[in-house]
Write a protein that holds these residues in place. Structure first.
Motif, PDB file in Angstrom:
ATOM      1  N   LYS A 162      -6.939   0.562   4.128  1.00 20.27           N
ATOM      2  CA  LYS A 162      -6.678   1.651   3.184  1.00 20.27           C
ATOM      3  C   LYS A 162      -5.746   2.657   3.833  1.00 20.27           C
ATOM      4  CE  LYS A 162     -10.844   1.551   0.416  1.00 20.27           C
ATOM      5  NZ  LYS A 162     -12.155   2.174   0.192  1.00 20.27           N
ATOM      6  N   PRO A 163      -4.975   3.387   3.009  1.00 19.90           N
ATOM      7  CA  PRO A 163      -4.087   4.395   3.594  1.00 19.90           C
ATOM      8  C   PRO A 163      -4.879   5.426   4.403  1.00 19.90           C
ATOM      9  CG  PRO A 163      -3.526   4.014   1.296  1.00 19.90           C
ATOM     10  CD  PRO A 163      -4.814   3.288   1.550  1.00 19.90           C
ATOM     11  N   PHE A 164      -4.374   5.745   5.579  1.00 17.01           N
ATOM     12  CA  PHE A 164      -5.028   6.701   6.471  1.00 17.01           C
ATOM     13  C   PHE A 164      -4.575   8.109   6.097  1.00 17.01           C
ATOM     14  CE2 PHE A 164      -5.200   8.822  10.758  1.00 17.01           C
ATOM     15  CZ  PHE A 164      -6.570   8.808  10.889  1.00 17.01           C
ATOM     16  N   GLU A 165      -5.563   8.974   5.822  1.00 10.18           N
ATOM     17  CA  GLU A 165      -5.239  10.330   5.386  1.00 10.18           C
ATOM     18  C   GLU A 165      -5.938  11.362   6.260  1.00 10.18           C
ATOM     19  OE1 GLU A 165      -6.661   9.892   1.455  1.00 10.18           O
ATOM     20  OE2 GLU A 165      -4.851   8.856   0.765  1.00 10.18           O
ATOM     21  N   GLU A 166      -5.533  12.615   6.068  1.00 13.26           N
ATOM     22  CA  GLU A 166      -6.117  13.678   6.883  1.00 13.26           C
ATOM     23  C   GLU A 166      -7.644  13.698   6.744  1.00 13.26           C
ATOM     24  OE1 GLU A 166      -4.387  17.545   6.320  1.00 13.26           O
ATOM     25  OE2 GLU A 166      -5.541  18.394   7.984  1.00 13.26           O
ATOM     26  N   SER A 167      -8.139  13.369   5.527  1.00 12.11           N
ATOM     27  CA  SER A 167      -9.586  13.457   5.285  1.00 12.11           C
ATOM     28  C   SER A 167     -10.355  12.208   5.704  1.00 12.11           C
ATOM     29  CB  SER A 167      -9.807  13.693   3.790  1.00 12.11           C
ATOM     30  OG  SER A 167      -9.232  12.624   3.060  1.00 12.11           O
ATOM     31  N   MET A 200       0.796  -1.222   0.000  1.00 11.96           N
ATOM     32  CA  MET A 200       0.000   0.000   0.000  1.00 11.96           C
ATOM     33  C   MET A 200       0.829   1.273   0.000  1.00 11.96           C
ATOM     34  SD  MET A 200      -3.161  -0.180   2.526  1.00 11.96           S
ATOM     35  CE  MET A 200      -3.497  -1.901   2.211  1.00 11.96           C
ATOM     36  N   GLY A 201       0.781   2.035  -1.074  1.00 12.45           N
ATOM     37  CA  GLY A 201       1.422   3.351  -1.103  1.00 12.45           C
ATOM     38  C   GLY A 201       2.889   3.374  -0.692  1.00 12.45           C
ATOM     39  N   LYS A 236       4.124   3.801   7.994  1.00 11.93           N
ATOM     40  CA  LYS A 236       2.893   3.833   7.201  1.00 11.93           C
ATOM     41  C   LYS A 236       1.738   3.692   8.173  1.00 11.93           C
ATOM     42  CE  LYS A 236       4.141   1.475   2.918  1.00 11.93           C
ATOM     43  NZ  LYS A 236       3.896   0.312   2.046  1.00 11.93           N
ATOM     44  N   MET A 237       0.631   4.385   7.908  1.00 13.15           N
ATOM     45  CA  MET A 237      -0.557   4.175   8.735  1.00 13.15           C
ATOM     46  C   MET A 237      -1.754   3.872   7.839  1.00 13.15           C
ATOM     47  SD  MET A 237      -2.217   6.520  11.799  1.00 13.15           S
ATOM     48  CE  MET A 237      -0.981   6.308  13.055  1.00 13.15           C
ATOM     49  N   CYS A 238      -2.521   2.875   8.219  1.00 14.61           N
ATOM     50  CA  CYS A 238      -3.721   2.500   7.465  1.00 14.61           C
ATOM     51  C   CYS A 238      -4.915   2.430   8.407  1.00 14.61           C
ATOM     52  CB  CYS A 238      -3.543   1.119   6.829  1.00 14.61           C
ATOM     53  SG  CYS A 238      -2.377   1.093   5.468  1.00 14.61           S
TER      54      CYS A 238
END
Ligand SMILES: [Zn+2]
Length: 228
Positions: free
Chosen positions: A192-197, A165-166, A180-182
């Protein structure tokens, strides 16, 4: 957005100037002895003085693991020197942590302390991504060396899933710290990749790698995860 301490969540604006600090993720001690360019773009998060000082006392313990495990990487020789010196010149460290066997010398580390440092860095990564602090209803757990088989194999499974992943993020040089954080997406049942949104997450997992030597998986879950 309100700036908060990455660890306890206190509003930075409620603190006096002297109590507003920054915490390096990971601690600066992991960069000792590395060339100057490895220290570029190290990441920091807002921290209150109390949380900052709480970890300052134990950050060296994880650094010591890196130093002791060093298998001849010249970039780490300074780390190794520091770790060995600290252990050998402190009588309490010496009796607590060193066992001399017939043909080997074992150095033991306190897994609870190491785990608390992985959790700290997990919260730091969360704060870097979300610009906020991880709410207290998340429970954290660490899968790293020293765990039982079941946890280790679960950790390895999560890690191989995340490998695909990414890209890895880094603080300073990726040879010193990458992560990496998911999150577990409940709709699709996948990581799934953890994002600000990202919203509506109740299970987070991060892969942390220090000095190409130590890896740890940290998971954070809200109690609701049990109802799924
Ligand atoms: Zn704090």
């Amino acid at each position: 957005m309100t700036k908060r301490c990455y660890n306890c969540g206190i509003k930075m604006s409620d603190l006096t100037k002297v109590n507003r600090t920054k915490e390096h993720i990971p601690a600066k001690t992991f960069f000792v002895g590395y060339p100057i360019e490895y220290k570029d773009q190290r990441k920091t998060v807002p921290a209150c003085r109390i949380c900052n000082e709480e970890f300052a006392k134990i950050d060296d313990q994880l650094r010591d693991v890196v130093g002791i495990l060093n298998n001849g990487d010249p970039n780490k020789s300074e780390l190794t020197k520091k770790s060995v010196k600290k252990i050998l010149t402190n009588k309490k460290e010496l009796t607590d942590r060193i066992t001399i066997n017939q043909d080997s010398i074992e150095v033991t580390f306190d897994k609870l302390i190491l785990d608390s440092l992985h959790k700290k860095n997990f919260k730091g990564i969360y704060s870097l991504i979300k610009k906020s602090h991880l709410s207290d209803d998340f429970k954290l757990d660490v899968y790293s060396a020293g765990n039982d088989e079941k946890k280790l194999s679960l950790g390895a499974e999560l890690r191989s899933e995340m490998e695909k992943m990414g890209d890895w993020e880094k603080s300073g040089h990726e040879d010193v710290f990458k992560y990496k954080m998911c999150y577990f997406d409940l709709k699709t049942g996948t990581l799934k990749p953890f994002e600000e949104s990202t919203s509506d997450y109740i299970f987070l997992v991060a892969a942390l790698e220090y000095n190409k030597e130590i890896t740890a998986m940290v998971v954070a879950a809200k109690p609701e995860i049990q109802d799924i």
